[in-house]
Design a protein around this motif. Structure first.
Motif, PDB file in Angstrom:
ATOM      1  N   THR A 194       0.831  -1.209   0.000  1.00 24.20           N
ATOM      2  CA  THR A 194       0.000   0.000   0.000  1.00 24.20           C
ATOM      3  C   THR A 194       0.859   1.249   0.000  1.00 24.20           C
ATOM      4  O   THR A 194       0.626   2.186  -0.767  1.00 24.20           O
ATOM      5  N   LEU A 195       1.883   1.268   0.860  1.00 23.55           N
ATOM      6  CA  LEU A 195       2.774   2.425   0.920  1.00 23.55           C
ATOM      7  C   LEU A 195       3.607   2.550  -0.359  1.00 23.55           C
ATOM      8  O   LEU A 195       3.894   3.652  -0.824  1.00 23.55           O
ATOM      9  N   ALA A 196       3.972   1.411  -0.933  1.00 22.40           N
ATOM     10  CA  ALA A 196       4.805   1.421  -2.139  1.00 22.40           C
ATOM     11  C   ALA A 196       4.068   1.999  -3.338  1.00 22.40           C
ATOM     12  O   ALA A 196       4.699   2.546  -4.243  1.00 22.40           O
ATOM     13  N   THR A 197       2.744   1.903  -3.365  1.00 21.79           N
ATOM     14  CA  THR A 197       2.007   2.451  -4.516  1.00 21.79           C
ATOM     15  C   THR A 197       2.255   3.948  -4.665  1.00 21.79           C
ATOM     16  O   THR A 197       2.315   4.463  -5.783  1.00 21.79           O
ATOM     17  N   ASP A 198       2.415   4.640  -3.544  1.00 22.69           N
ATOM     18  CA  ASP A 198       2.685   6.076  -3.607  1.00 22.69           C
ATOM     19  C   ASP A 198       4.068   6.382  -4.169  1.00 22.69           C
ATOM     20  O   ASP A 198       4.336   7.511  -4.574  1.00 22.69           O
ATOM     21  N   ASN A 257       6.890   5.433 -14.365  1.00 21.97           N
ATOM     22  CA  ASN A 257       7.232   4.163 -15.002  1.00 21.97           C
ATOM     23  C   ASN A 257       8.419   3.532 -14.278  1.00 21.97           C
ATOM     24  O   ASN A 257       9.523   3.444 -14.797  1.00 21.97           O
ATOM     25  N   THR A 258       8.156   3.124 -13.067  1.00 21.10           N
ATOM     26  CA  THR A 258       9.187   2.518 -12.240  1.00 21.10           C
ATOM     27  C   THR A 258       8.547   1.498 -11.315  1.00 21.10           C
ATOM     28  O   THR A 258       7.321   1.424 -11.206  1.00 21.10           O
ATOM     29  N   SER A 259       9.382   0.710 -10.664  1.00 23.38           N
ATOM     30  CA  SER A 259       8.875  -0.269  -9.705  1.00 23.38           C
ATOM     31  C   SER A 259       9.418   0.061  -8.328  1.00 23.38           C
ATOM     32  O   SER A 259      10.398   0.812  -8.203  1.00 23.38           O
ATOM     33  N   PRO A 260       8.818  -0.488  -7.275  1.00 21.41           N
ATOM     34  CA  PRO A 260       9.313  -0.205  -5.922  1.00 21.41           C
ATOM     35  C   PRO A 260      10.752  -0.668  -5.691  1.00 21.41           C
ATOM     36  O   PRO A 260      11.387  -0.239  -4.734  1.00 21.41           O
ATOM     37  N   VAL A 267       9.190   9.914  -5.325  1.00 21.68           N
ATOM     38  CA  VAL A 267       7.770  10.047  -5.668  1.00 21.68           C
ATOM     39  C   VAL A 267       6.905   9.810  -4.441  1.00 21.68           C
ATOM     40  O   VAL A 267       5.885  10.457  -4.246  1.00 21.68           O
ATOM     41  N   LEU A 268       7.324   8.877  -3.578  1.00 20.72           N
ATOM     42  CA  LEU A 268       6.626   8.666  -2.313  1.00 20.72           C
ATOM     43  C   LEU A 268       6.631   9.950  -1.489  1.00 20.72           C
ATOM     44  O   LEU A 268       5.595  10.383  -0.977  1.00 20.72           O
ATOM     45  N   LEU A 269       7.792  10.584  -1.383  1.00 15.66           N
ATOM     46  CA  LEU A 269       7.896  11.823  -0.612  1.00 15.66           C
ATOM     47  C   LEU A 269       7.010  12.901  -1.222  1.00 15.66           C
ATOM     48  O   LEU A 269       6.371  13.682  -0.517  1.00 15.66           O
ATOM     49  N   HIS A 270       6.970  12.926  -2.551  1.00 16.76           N
ATOM     50  CA  HIS A 270       6.142  13.886  -3.275  1.00 16.76           C
ATOM     51  C   HIS A 270       4.690  13.783  -2.828  1.00 16.76           C
ATOM     52  O   HIS A 270       3.969  14.780  -2.758  1.00 16.76           O
ATOM     53  N   HIS A 271       4.252  12.554  -2.517  1.00 14.84           N
ATOM     54  CA  HIS A 271       2.853  12.349  -2.187  1.00 14.84           C
ATOM     55  C   HIS A 271       2.527  12.522  -0.715  1.00 14.84           C
ATOM     56  O   HIS A 271       1.371  12.443  -0.324  1.00 14.84           O
ATOM     57  N   VAL A 272       3.552  12.766   0.116  1.00 15.00           N
ATOM     58  CA  VAL A 272       3.252  13.093   1.520  1.00 15.00           C
ATOM     59  C   VAL A 272       3.523  14.567   1.796  1.00 15.00           C
ATOM     60  O   VAL A 272       3.372  15.026   2.916  1.00 15.00           O
ATOM     61  N   MET A 273       3.910  15.315   0.761  1.00 17.51           N
ATOM     62  CA  MET A 273       4.187  16.734   0.932  1.00 17.51           C
ATOM     63  C   MET A 273       2.931  17.579   0.780  1.00 17.51           C
ATOM     64  O   MET A 273       2.991  18.791   0.845  1.00 17.51           O
ATOM     65  N   GLY A 274       1.798  16.941   0.549  1.00 20.98           N
ATOM     66  CA  GLY A 274       0.575  17.687   0.283  1.00 20.98           C
ATOM     67  C   GLY A 274       0.063  18.468   1.484  1.00 20.98           C
ATOM     68  O   GLY A 274       0.430  18.222   2.623  1.00 20.98           O
ATOM     69  N   GLU A 275      -0.810  19.418   1.177  1.00 22.36           N
ATOM     70  CA  GLU A 275      -1.436  20.219   2.225  1.00 22.36           C
ATOM     71  C   GLU A 275      -2.723  20.811   1.670  1.00 22.36           C
ATOM     72  O   GLU A 275      -2.756  21.338   0.567  1.00 22.36           O
ATOM     73  N   LEU A 276      -3.787  20.679   2.431  1.00 24.66           N
ATOM     74  CA  LEU A 276      -5.061  21.282   2.058  1.00 24.66           C
ATOM     75  C   LEU A 276      -5.655  21.962   3.276  1.00 24.66           C
ATOM     76  O   LEU A 276      -5.802  21.338   4.330  1.00 24.66           O
ATOM     77  N   GLU A 277      -5.982  23.243   3.125  1.00 25.71           N
ATOM     78  CA  GLU A 277      -6.614  24.006   4.196  1.00 25.71           C
ATOM     79  C   GLU A 277      -5.881  23.804   5.518  1.00 25.71           C
ATOM     80  O   GLU A 277      -6.473  23.478   6.548  1.00 25.71           O
ATOM     81  N   ARG A 320      -2.420  -8.305 -14.305  1.00 29.84           N
ATOM     82  CA  ARG A 320      -2.974  -8.004 -12.974  1.00 29.84           C
ATOM     83  C   ARG A 320      -2.488  -6.607 -12.598  1.00 29.84           C
ATOM     84  O   ARG A 320      -1.539  -6.443 -11.828  1.00 29.84           O
ATOM     85  N   PRO A 321      -3.129  -5.580 -13.150  1.00 28.87           N
ATOM     86  CA  PRO A 321      -2.611  -4.214 -13.010  1.00 28.87           C
ATOM     87  C   PRO A 321      -2.735  -3.664 -11.598  1.00 28.87           C
ATOM     88  O   PRO A 321      -3.585  -4.084 -10.813  1.00 28.87           O
ATOM     89  N   MET A 322      -1.859  -2.727 -11.291  1.00 32.63           N
ATOM     90  CA  MET A 322      -1.971  -1.950 -10.068  1.00 32.63           C
ATOM     91  C   MET A 322      -3.135  -0.984 -10.253  1.00 32.63           C
ATOM     92  O   MET A 322      -3.157  -0.198 -11.202  1.00 32.63           O
ATOM     93  N   LEU A 323      -4.101  -1.029  -9.361  1.00 33.08           N
ATOM     94  CA  LEU A 323      -5.318  -0.228  -9.509  1.00 33.08           C
ATOM     95  C   LEU A 323      -5.510   0.691  -8.312  1.00 33.08           C
ATOM     96  O   LEU A 323      -5.454   0.246  -7.166  1.00 33.08           O
TER      97      LEU A 323
END
Length: 581
Positions: free
Chosen positions: A243-247, A253-256, A264-274, A431-434
């Motif tokens: 689950t964590l690796a999907t981020d 176009n890479t694998s874990p 890219v994982l770090l990119h997805h925890v840098m978010g911020e909303l309100e 069996r794609p990653m969905l």
């Protein structure tokens, strides 16, 4: 409603209607023949740039080739009654200062925050009549530990420490997201006075270094190592690691197991909303709501924004500087500066006269990597998916898991690795990653009562099929059926609930949205194409070899997903240059 669903299902699975939410956001009349600044493309970065240029006193025009503003951040009624975020589908990395400066809330932006935010059901037999296990993660650390404890008590105990560690690394990078890269030419060339002035560009890098402190080695490892090297050190349970690796691979176009997947994982925890760190949410009305609010703010500041005005070429004067653009219909729109919200490939290989560019620069542009593994599938359904691991209640109301990013085929990292390897061989993953989302669970404006819109972000699908073959409608249908068959394994009956669908393979994403190679980031987010090298070392400061021509899209720093930052930085570069003239 059932009658509408039956009627729509009886038609082709292709897009039936393409009516854009907010499609009237652009002017219907033609642009003037003279502006201070012209922006090619009405994506979010281009719209942000137009607002800040107007704030800086430049009369600005935005020219969008499609019938709808937003680039990939658009809402379209593909199937009657169903409104989709057709490409981009979640909001997080919209920079806070842009949100505040442009008063986007005042201009109609409304976001539904998600909690919980991740749901991973497993394909397994339930024990003693119980449903299969699943992993549900949200903002409550104690609840997360309870969920993780179903798979590993050790992982549950250490998870809060892992989250705190990632948050510390992510927070240290924030100064770099909101500033241009270090001005290397400015620091090393020119007069002493100019070189001293350019030293200011070092400030964000120094700030990040000071925030990281003793964690610099861990940060270096995270962005250079395979993410599995990091995750294996922290955790033992496969569903959690997968689950964590999907981020770490989403959109890439890479694998874990490949080096560099950690960034890219770090990119997805840098978010911020309100003001909520790491938050991701659904925009009311779809992602077009973001673009609509930015356009509204820019228009209020005086920008002219046009749709269905396709630029054919950048106009280059006899002195070698950009003088405006020529539309496809031959109309010339003159300007002091031109900003391109298109990809670097489109900008420099399709829109710029080749004799105006150095050959070595053209060669470098040709080497930029746009490889994309993504096929986006938008689906209208006449009922809520019913997952074996979290059965629907008798009243049919959505459960907490329905609002999440739902990860399927994430039982183990090995499943993700196999999907990646198939894609590299020219075969869409068997069996794609969905990752599927159901934004209509929180936003009732997207679908008729009782119905829902479902967004599938799927990997791995190649641009070219085996043997260099192009995608056919038969190939698209075959892959979509593969996706739906796997969903049926987790939520039986899903396939029968489908009212209509829209399938966008990498070539389709390129054709529809101008995303070279179908790459959602305007270029791979690999270490060789980040920061000082994005999109190329010679143009990392938003300026091009042609005086007066600038880059303001996601192909420039900080890259795809970070909404508005490239447009903001490009506008500042333009204003600074004009001030020096």
């Amino acid at each position: 409603m059932a009658a509408l669903a039956r009627s729509a299902r009886s038609r082709s699975g292709k897009a039936l209607v393409r009516v854009a939410t907010g499609s009237r956001a652009g002017h219907s009349s033609a642009p003037k023949t003279q502006y201070d600044a012209v922006i090619i493309g009405g994506g979010h970065n281009g719209l942000v740039a137009s607002a800040y240029l107007q704030k800086g006193g430049l009369k600005t025009a935005v020219l969008e080739r499609r019938h709808v503003l937003g680039g990939a951040a658009v809402s379209e009624e593909i199937i009657p009654g169903f409104h989709f975020s057709r490409a981009s589908y979640l909001l997080s990395l919209l920079r806070p200062h842009i949100y505040q400066d442009l008063e986007l809330k005042k201009h109609g932006l409304k976001v539904y925050l998600r909690d919980p935010h991740a749901f991973t059901p497993l394909l397994e037999e339930g024990v003693k009549g119980q449903p299969p296990r699943s992993l549900l993660l949200g903002n409550d650390l104690k609840k997360n530990q309870q969920e993780i404890g179903k798979f590993s008590e050790k992982d549950a105990k250490i998870f809060p420490e892992y989250v705190a560690h990632l948050e510390k690394l992510a927070c240290a990078i924030h100064p770099l997201l909101d500033a241009p890269p270090v001005d290397i030419p400015g620091v090393t060339q020119g007069s002493l006075r100019n070189r001293i002035a350019a030293l200011k560009s070092l400030k964000p890098l120094v700030q990040s270094g000071l925030k990281l402190g003793k964690n610099i080695p861990e940060f270096y490892e995270l962005i250079t190592a395979p993410i599995m090297k990091v995750l294996n050190r922290w955790f033992e349970s496969e569903p959690l690691k997968a689950t964590l690796a999907t981020d770490s691979v989403i959109g890439a176009n890479t694998s874990p197991s490949n080096p560099g997947s950690g960034y890219v994982l770090l990119h997805h925890v840098m978010g911020e909303l309100e003001k909520e760190k790491g938050a991701w949410g659904y925009v009311e009305g779809g992602m077009g709501g973001v673009s609509k609010s930015i356009a509204s703010s820019a228009r209020a500041l005086g920008a002219d924004i046009f749709t269905e005005q396709e630029v054919g070429q950048v106009l280059i004067g006899a002195d070698g500087t950009a003088k405006g653009v020529v539309l496809k219909d031959g109309t010339e729109v003159r300007s002091k500066v031109v900003l391109s919200n298109a990809t670097p490939h489109v900008t420099f290989r399709k829109l710029t006269p080749q004799d105006a560019l150095p050959q070595e620069f053209i060669t470098a542009v040709n080497q930029i990597d746009y490889t994309s593994p993504v096929t986006k599938i938008n689906v209208a359904v006449d009922r809520l998916p019913n997952f074996l691991a979290a059965p629907n209640t008798a009243d049919g109301k959505p459960g907490p898991h329905h609002q999440c990013s739902i990860h399927l085929n994430c039982e183990s990292v090995e499943v993700l690795e196999k999907a990646y390897k198939e894609g590299q061989q020219g075969h869409p993953s068997s069996r794609p990653m969905l990752e599927l989302t159901i934004p209509s669970v929180l936003d009732p404006t997207l679908a008729p009562p009782g119905c829902h819109v479902v967004s599938f972000f799927t990997q791995f699908t190649p641009y070219w099929l085996e043997g260099g073959r192009v995608w056919t409608d038969e190939d698209r249908e075959k892959f979509a059926n593969t996706v739906f068959d796997w969903v049926d394994c987790y939520a039986p009956g899903f396939k029968n609930s489908i009212v209509g669908k829209d399938i966008l393979t990498p070539p389709d994403l390129e054709r529809e949205f101008g995303l070279t190679g179908g790459n959602i980031f305007h270029g791979a987010m690999s270490l060789d194409q980040l920061y000082l090298a994005r999109p190329l070392p010679s143009i990392a400061n938003y300026r091009s070899p042609i005086k007066g021509l600038y880059m303001c899209g996601s192909g420039s720093h900080p890259g795809g997903g970070v909404m508005g930052s490239a447009g903001w930085n490009a506008a500042l570069a333009v204003l600074a240059d004009l001030k020096r003239r």
